[in-house]
Design an enzyme around this catalytic site. Structure first.
Site, PDB file in Angstrom:
ATOM      1  N   ARG A 161      29.756  20.615  58.147  1.00 38.68           N
ATOM      2  CA  ARG A 161      30.405  19.307  57.965  1.00 38.68           C
ATOM      3  C   ARG A 161      29.897  18.510  56.776  1.00 38.68           C
ATOM      4  O   ARG A 161      30.348  17.386  56.540  1.00 38.68           O
ATOM      5  CB  ARG A 161      30.195  18.479  59.244  1.00 38.68           C
ATOM      6  CG  ARG A 161      31.035  18.921  60.391  1.00 38.68           C
ATOM      7  CD  ARG A 161      32.480  18.495  60.226  1.00 38.68           C
ATOM      8  NE  ARG A 161      32.646  17.073  60.433  1.00 38.68           N
ATOM      9  CZ  ARG A 161      33.485  16.302  59.739  1.00 38.68           C
ATOM     10  NH1 ARG A 161      34.196  16.810  58.757  1.00 38.68           N
ATOM     11  NH2 ARG A 161      33.596  15.015  60.007  1.00 38.68           N
ATOM     12  N   GLU A 204      27.461  16.279  59.192  1.00 36.64           N
ATOM     13  CA  GLU A 204      27.775  15.128  58.326  1.00 36.64           C
ATOM     14  C   GLU A 204      26.537  14.290  58.027  1.00 36.64           C
ATOM     15  O   GLU A 204      26.486  13.636  57.000  1.00 36.64           O
ATOM     16  CB  GLU A 204      28.899  14.267  58.918  1.00 36.64           C
ATOM     17  CG  GLU A 204      28.506  13.520  60.183  1.00 36.64           C
ATOM     18  CD  GLU A 204      29.658  12.712  60.781  1.00 36.64           C
ATOM     19  OE1 GLU A 204      30.790  13.223  60.789  1.00 36.64           O
ATOM     20  OE2 GLU A 204      29.400  11.587  61.237  1.00 36.64           O
TER      21      GLU A 204
HETATM   22  C1  GCO Z   1      33.575  11.474  60.848  1.00 36.38           C
HETATM   23  C2  GCO Z   1      32.345  10.662  60.976  1.00 36.38           C
HETATM   24  C3  GCO Z   1      32.459   9.269  60.500  1.00 36.38           C
HETATM   25  C4  GCO Z   1      31.115   8.541  60.613  1.00 36.38           C
HETATM   26  C5  GCO Z   1      30.897   7.660  59.435  1.00 36.38           C
HETATM   27  C6  GCO Z   1      29.614   6.866  59.511  1.00 36.38           C
HETATM   28  O1  GCO Z   1      33.629  12.480  61.534  1.00 36.38           O
HETATM   29  O2  GCO Z   1      34.406  11.138  60.024  1.00 36.38           O
HETATM   30  O3  GCO Z   1      31.791  10.782  62.258  1.00 36.38           O
HETATM   31  O4  GCO Z   1      33.504   8.690  61.208  1.00 36.38           O
HETATM   32  O5  GCO Z   1      31.048   7.803  61.777  1.00 36.38           O
HETATM   33  O6  GCO Z   1      30.929   8.433  58.289  1.00 36.38           O
HETATM   34  O7  GCO Z   1      29.380   6.222  58.313  1.00 36.38           O
HETATM   35 MG    MG Z   2      31.962  12.882  62.634  1.00 38.16          MG
END
Ligand code: GCO
Ligand code: MG
Length: 409
Positions: free
Chosen positions: A290, A269
């Site tokens: 991700r 992510e």
């Molecule tokens: C998830 C992510 C988010 C992040 C967020 C930070 O798995 O959805 O970890 O919860 O913490 O996008 O801006």
């Molecule tokens: Mg996350």
């Protein structure tokens, strides 16, 4: 089809979003999400000062060439700010191309491979009764896969756990960046976390049975050997994935985790480039990618990452928290439908305020998301409504260990 105007819209309907709106000479508009949670104005300035002046007059249909122009042409490549800005341009141009064709974007990406995208929701609780209520509330909403985050004895607040999950926890946002002068400081203890989490999954499995897909997010807090230990301890509970076990920069860390556990691994992510995945994919160190469209350079770039992943049998698991705007979410859903190696889609659901500014057409039914058959992405931005919600400076929290050492949040 030349680009006539480009606007950067910053709005805060419950949380901050940065949206790029491109309009062509013949009046077609396209939207792209450029939201970088807690650092929104850096992307706004990057777009406004350095990208918008390059776009006016360009051919809106030349998507790949525009991507390369902004990426190679900047000389300074990659990084979350640059890649979120490029993502917004790329997504808006795909939106325009699909609207011009009168088709939903997934048709231009090759057409649907499935009837909908399996979505997972976020259940959480400070203790088991709260967590069970939250899981039940999500099952009632129709979710067929559930992320499980839990409070840890001895820690006041823990990532992913809603402060008020007691109310059923069916709709909450436990981590909007908070509008405080300085980031909120939370405390962290990995040993306490490692001791507690397996017992929670054991309880959830015995309450909800063996078939429900369960996910968990480690949020980058473990060392490789700690993550290996957790993965191993969770094997009896058959997780769909363990996410972000270790900090994202260290691709080699996943080698060590992989040697010790068969728990499936997801990461990406915070990645912003295909180059963040070269070791992970070519050595088959992960099971799910991700990345979101918003943070990886757009539809063009993420499609390339996913095609690369497909070579190694790795599937998608796109990021979908509420800091991905409805525009970024819609872009994800079109890709979810079109790529063969789809795995799962995160779906945290936006607030009513957010959805009053971003008019979406995607749907959620029986655990599956569908982007709709509206032309383009299927999202409209109500700029007048957006104006009612001015930007508010806000930070994500930071974490400290008991002795004050700063730890990954
Ligand atoms: C998830 C992510 C988010 C992040 C967020 C930070 O798995 O959805 O970890 O919860 O913490 O996008 O801006
Ligand atoms: Mg996350």
């Amino acid at each position: 089809m030349k680009i006539a105007a480009v606007d950067v819209v910053v709005t805060c309907p419950g949380r901050n979003f940065v949206t790029l709106r491109i309009t062509t000479e013949d009046g077609i508009t396209g939207l792209g999400d450029a939201t970088l949670n807690g650092r929104e104005l850096a992307v706004e300035a990057y777009l406004r000062e350095h990208v918008v002046p390059l776009l006016v007059g360009r051919d809106a249909s030349a998507i790949e060439d525009t991507w390369q122009y902004l990426y190679r042409g900047a000389y300074w490549r990659r990084g979350p700010v640059t890649m979120a800005a490029i993502a917004a341009v790329d997504t808006a141009l795909w939106d325009i191309k699909a609207r011009a064709a009168g088709m939903p974007l997934y048709q231009l990406l090759g057409g649907a491979c499935r009837v909908g995208a399996l979505a997972y929701g976020h259940a959480s609780g400070r203790d088991l009764p709260e967590l069970f209520d939250s899981i039940r509330a999500h099952l009632e909403l129709g979710f067929r896969a559930i992320r499980v985050q839990t409070g840890i004895p001895g820690l006041d607040t823990v990532y992913g756990v809603a402060a008020s999950a007691a109310g059923g926890g069916d709709r909450y946002d436990y981590e909007p960046a908070r509008p405080t002068a300085l980031p909120v400081e939370e405390s962290w203890d990995t040993r306490a976390y490692l001791r507690h989490v397996p017992s929670v999954f054991e309880a959830v499995r015995s309450e909800f049975g063996p078939s429900l897909p369960l996910l968990h997010d480690g949020h980058h807090r473990m060392t490789p050997i700690e993550a290996a230990r957790l993965g191993k301890a969770l094997e009896p509970y058959d997780l769909f994935w363990l996410e972000d076990a270790t900090p994202g920069e260290d691709q080699a860390a996943l080698r060590l985790i992989r040697q010790h556990t068969t728990t499936p691994l997801a990461i990406g992510e915070v990645f912003n480039s295909i180059h963040d995945y070269t070791t992970l994919l070519s050595e088959r160190l992960i099971d799910y990618v991700r990345s979101a469209v918003t943070h990886t350079g757009g539809v063009t770039a993420l499609k390339k990452v996913l095609d690369f992943a497909a070579v190694y049998g790795v599937k998608s698991g796109m990021h979908g928290p509420t800091d991905i705007s409805p525009v970024g979410m819609a872009a994800a859903l079109h890709l979810d439908l079109a790529v063969h190696n789809f795995g799962i889609q995160e779906y945290m659901r936006h607030s009513a305020e957010t959805l009053a500014v971003f008019r979406t057409s995607y749907t959620f039914a029986d655990g599956l998301l569908h982007p709709s058959d509206a032309p383009g992405l299927g999202v409209e931005l109500d700029v007048d409504a957006a104006d009612h919600f001015p930007y508010r400076a806000a930070y994500l929290p930071v974490n400290r260990l008991a002795d004050g050492t700063l730890h990954d949040w």
